[in-house]
Design an enzyme around this catalytic site. Structure first.
Site, PDB file in Angstrom:
ATOM      1  N   LYS A   1       9.738  32.091  39.935  1.00  0.00           N
ATOM      2  CA  LYS A   1      10.812  31.618  39.517  1.00  0.00           C
ATOM      3  C   LYS A   1      11.929  31.850  40.800  1.00  0.00           C
ATOM      4  O   LYS A   1      12.421  32.803  40.860  1.00  0.00           O
ATOM      5  CB  LYS A   1      11.187  32.109  38.454  1.00  0.00           C
ATOM      6  CG  LYS A   1      12.348  31.112  37.403  1.00  0.00           C
ATOM      7  CD  LYS A   1      12.686  31.912  36.363  1.00  0.00           C
ATOM      8  CE  LYS A   1      13.720  31.238  35.627  1.00  0.00           C
ATOM      9  NZ  LYS A   1      13.744  29.647  35.391  1.00  0.00           N
TER      10      LYS A   1
HETATM   11  N1  PPE Z   1      10.434  25.403  33.757  1.00  0.00           N
HETATM   12  C1  PPE Z   1      11.508  25.586  34.717  1.00  0.00           C
HETATM   13  C2  PPE Z   1      11.534  24.896  36.016  1.00  0.00           C
HETATM   14  C3  PPE Z   1      12.333  26.422  34.165  1.00  0.00           C
HETATM   15  O1  PPE Z   1      13.488  26.623  35.179  1.00  0.00           O
HETATM   16  C4  PPE Z   1      12.424  26.960  32.988  1.00  0.00           C
HETATM   17  C5  PPE Z   1      13.339  28.185  32.627  1.00  0.00           C
HETATM   18  C6  PPE Z   1      11.228  27.020  32.134  1.00  0.00           C
HETATM   19  C7  PPE Z   1      10.391  25.916  32.648  1.00  0.00           C
HETATM   20  C8  PPE Z   1      11.082  27.628  30.848  1.00  0.00           C
HETATM   21  O2  PPE Z   1      10.836  28.903  31.116  1.00  0.00           O
HETATM   22  P1  PPE Z   1      11.057  30.018  29.920  1.00  0.00           P
HETATM   23  O3  PPE Z   1      12.842  30.241  30.078  1.00  0.00           O
HETATM   24  O4  PPE Z   1      10.574  31.150  30.542  1.00  0.00           O
HETATM   25  O5  PPE Z   1      10.836  29.324  28.810  1.00  0.00           O
HETATM   26  N2  PPE Z   1      14.751  27.617  33.138  1.00  0.00           N
HETATM   27  C9  PPE Z   1      15.778  28.819  33.132  1.00  0.00           C
HETATM   28  C10 PPE Z   1      16.815  28.298  33.981  1.00  0.00           C
HETATM   29  C11 PPE Z   1      17.830  27.166  33.533  1.00  0.00           C
HETATM   30  C12 PPE Z   1      19.168  27.037  34.426  1.00  0.00           C
HETATM   31  O6  PPE Z   1      19.655  25.973  34.209  1.00  0.00           O
HETATM   32  O7  PPE Z   1      19.544  27.951  34.929  1.00  0.00           O
HETATM   33  C13 PPE Z   1      16.331  29.040  31.683  1.00  0.00           C
HETATM   34  O8  PPE Z   1      15.662  28.338  30.859  1.00  0.00           O
HETATM   35  O9  PPE Z   1      16.754  30.130  31.514  1.00  0.00           O
END
Ligand code: PPE
Length: 304
Positions: free
Chosen positions: A159
């Protein structure tokens, strides 16, 4: 979304006032985009605020850092405890939490290795990322012409801050075209994920989500969805999906920490209709689990 300020931000071991949590304009990460972060939520439970799967998120932060050879100058338990402390001192019953590891001031040039590694943790109240209406009735999605990163250009398991330029371009394209959110395809043409969420389709009762090899982040909410779905007796698996699989799905939904669990209403104007029964069932248990209302998932609620 405009920020709602809280009181204190944890910076490299100290709690500083929100307004004083500043960096220099020659902060390395600002120029080259190399940093790693997490998005975490704390929810109100009957026994006080609890951070949802905090340790899993911090473990992912360390894995992200390892991928980019960033040496976090604190150990994992310290960052877990610092996150809890940040939530606690801000006195918020529920909030969004943003830990970030970034390269600080003192070095310029593309070699990141000599630059200092800084860590901060902020939290603030943050409502439904895709709106209450989206959570209730579903969002309208568009397949972006921006592809998701090739795994050999950017590592999907990490990330990384700069990786989100790709997401932001897809998001802007979707919003300007009048949609709520974008879906990105891998360079091979498989469905990858959304700008900040994983995606799932339901077909003949089976829930399918794209694998990491299609460029998707290993979502912690996605993992919660997998557990909840299997415990509810649904078949759940990872698999490659084509854009036409989205158009003809019986149901589709998204998951992410910020977005939570959100039904998909349409994809490229192909209507999927009202949120379906499997989406609803998973969504309902998810919202109970984050609030500490499901005994078998209480380990997910890490009290501050
Ligand atoms: N894919 C991406 C690209 C992504 O950024 C997130 C989280 C996910 C999948 C889902 O991952 P998880 O949160 O572990 O279930 N995105 C984070 C950032 C959002 C933002 O705009 O800043 C979040 O949801 O916190």
């Amino acid at each position: 979304m405009p920020l709602t300020e809280s009181e204190k931000i944890w910076m490299d071991g100290e709690l500083v006032a929100w307004a004083d949590a500043k960096v220099h304009v020659l902060t390395h990460s600002l120029h080259y985009g190399l940093g790693v972060f997490e998005g975490i939520r704390a929810y109100e439970t009957s026994s006080g605020p609890a951070v949802f799967r905090l340790t899993d998120h911090i473990e992912r932060l360390y894995r992200s850092a390892k991928i980019f050879l960033l040496d976090i100058p604190f150990d994992l338990p310290t960052i877990v405890e610092a996150t809890k402390e940040t939530v606690r001192v801000n006195g918020l019953a529920s909030c969004y939490i943003r830990p970030i590891v970034y390269l600080g001031y003192g070095e310029m040039g593309l070699n990141p290795l000599p630059a200092p590694v800084n860590v901060s943790i902020a939290c603030w109240p943050w409502g439904s990322y895709l709106g209450d209406e989206g959570v209730a009735n579903g969002v309208r999605m568009m397949i972006s012409s921006w592809e998701r990163h090739s795994p050999n250009a950017m590592p999907p398991a990490a990330k990384g801050t700069g990786m989100y330029i790709n997401s932001s371009m897809a998001k802007v394209q979707a919003l300007k075209a009048g949609y709520d959110e974008a879906i990105m395809l891998s360079p091979q043409g498989y469905v990858s994920e959304c700008t900040g969420e994983n995606i799932f389709v339901v077909r003949d009762g089976v829930i399918i989500t794209p694998p990491v090899s299609a460029g998707a982040l290993e979502g912690i909410t996605q993992d919660s969805v997998a557990t909840i779905a299997r415990d509810l007796g649904f078949e759940y698996r990872e698999g490659n999906l084509l854009r036409s699989d989205l158009y003809t799905a019986d149901e589709a939904f998204l998951s992410g920490t910020a977005a939570e669990v959100v039904p998909v209403r349409s994809v490229d104007d192909r209507e999927l209709g009202e949120p379906g029964p499997i989406t609803r069932a998973v969504q309902e248990v998810f919202f109970q689990a984050v609030r500490g209302e499901v005994d078998q998932y209480k380990d997910w609620n890490e009290h501050v």
